[in-house]
Every structure is written in C-alpha cells, then in structure tokens.
Design an enzyme around this catalytic site. Sequence first.
Site, PDB file in Angstrom:
ATOM      1  N   ASP A 126       0.860  -1.188   0.000  1.00  0.00           N
ATOM      2  CA  ASP A 126       0.000   0.000   0.000  1.00  0.00           C
ATOM      3  C   ASP A 126       0.892   1.231   0.000  1.00  0.00           C
ATOM      4  O   ASP A 126       1.623   1.478   0.951  1.00  0.00           O
ATOM      5  CB  ASP A 126      -0.908  -0.007   1.231  1.00  0.00           C
ATOM      6  CG  ASP A 126      -2.009   1.043   1.170  1.00  0.00           C
ATOM      7  OD1 ASP A 126      -1.876   2.001   0.379  1.00  0.00           O
ATOM      8  OD2 ASP A 126      -3.004   0.907   1.916  1.00  0.00           O
ATOM      9  N   ARG A 128      -0.229   4.436  -0.547  1.00  0.00           N
ATOM     10  CA  ARG A 128      -1.018   5.657  -0.437  1.00  0.00           C
ATOM     11  C   ARG A 128      -0.474   6.608   0.631  1.00  0.00           C
ATOM     12  O   ARG A 128       0.116   6.194   1.612  1.00  0.00           O
ATOM     13  CB  ARG A 128      -2.477   5.316  -0.139  1.00  0.00           C
ATOM     14  CG  ARG A 128      -3.190   4.702  -1.325  1.00  0.00           C
ATOM     15  CD  ARG A 128      -4.583   4.273  -0.973  1.00  0.00           C
ATOM     16  NE  ARG A 128      -4.580   3.147  -0.027  1.00  0.00           N
ATOM     17  CZ  ARG A 128      -5.687   2.569   0.420  1.00  0.00           C
ATOM     18  NH1 ARG A 128      -6.871   3.019   0.027  1.00  0.00           N
ATOM     19  NH2 ARG A 128      -5.609   1.553   1.259  1.00  0.00           N
TER      20      ARG A 128
END
Length: 207
Positions: A126, A128
């Site tokens: 991930d 983000r």
Amino acid sequence: MSVTYVASCKLPTPFGVFDMHGFQEVGTQKEHIALTLGDIGDGASVLARTHSECLTGDALFSMRCDCGYQLDEALRSIAAEGRGILLYLRQEGRGIGLLNKIRAYNLQDQGADTVEANEQLGFAADMRDYSMCKPMLYHLGISRIRLMTNNPRKVDSLTKLGIEVVERVPLEVGRNPHNRNYLATKAGKLGHLLTTHQDDDYVVAAK
C-alpha cells in the site's frame, strides 16, 4: 504536504446536491476533490470518507474490488445524515497508478493475491499517502471526523497527521464471488476489519 484550494461548484448527484471543492498539491500538481453536504464547519464531528481513486470500481463497475460499492454507500450515508464530507484522492491502485494496476490484475489472474502482485512489480502493498487530507479538511473548517473505513491503518495514518478521528464507522458492502479472495487478503495481510460471511456465493446486483 501543501495543497492549494482552486475552486468550488455545485454537484447534483442521485444522492443529493453536494458542493465540490477542488485542491491541487504544491509541487506535484496532483488534483484532489472534496464533496461536502450540509453544515460541516460548526465544530461538531463530521461523517467522512477518504476514498482513493479506483477507475475500474468507481466508473467501470468492476466487481474485482469493493471500491465502487463503498463510494456509493459513503455518499448515501452522508446524504442520509444530512451532512458530511468525502475526500476523493487521486492515488489509483493503492498508489501505484492505473497501468501498474492493470499489470497487477494480470498477475492476480495468474494466481497472485493483491499484495503479492504489488510486490512482484516492485511496489509496497500500500503506497497511499494521506498527508493532503489535513489541509483539505482544515480549509473546510473540519477538525473532527467519524471515518467510514474498514482499515485501521488509515485511522492510524490520519491520527498521526493530527486529524481527530472520534469514531471508525464500518463500510462493508459489495462482497461477491469475484472479490472474495481480494477481501480475504485485505483482512489477512492488510489488517482490514471485515466480518466473516456465510453468503460467499451471493452475487451482488448490478449498481
């Protein structure tokens, strides 16, 4: 991260007429938007969703993930409450971009799970970044949120940025045979808090 407020307009939707606010990151020029409804600057906690862009789920009705279903449900929930905010963040594919997401989907077609596919392409599970959320919320007068998410890591990330998350509101929608393994991986490897269902063979009706 610094963002610049650009402009606002009305956005009529099937869920109600929202205000859409445009922001741009300083340096990268990446664009993000906030959809707001009702009086959100009164100091009370606000029902909120931070939603990372998912073209396949949000616009093309893909059943490989739960993103589009979560977007719909978040807007419905905000409309039902009469006030709230949705931050739509331009970080497709958990931050790897659309074309790399297609490459990751190809690896998943060959048996990799969503985390393994990212790692095989040389990315973290991930990637983000939520640092743009605080200045966006600050500009709109919001300091306390009730966050619609199944992801406790997102709660932790926002809290570390100085955003007061007073409640995590579960957002479990869109489960279907096509995303069963994806959701299991999100729960098992990414720490998402998801309920174990007995209706794995239930097919979600087209939106």
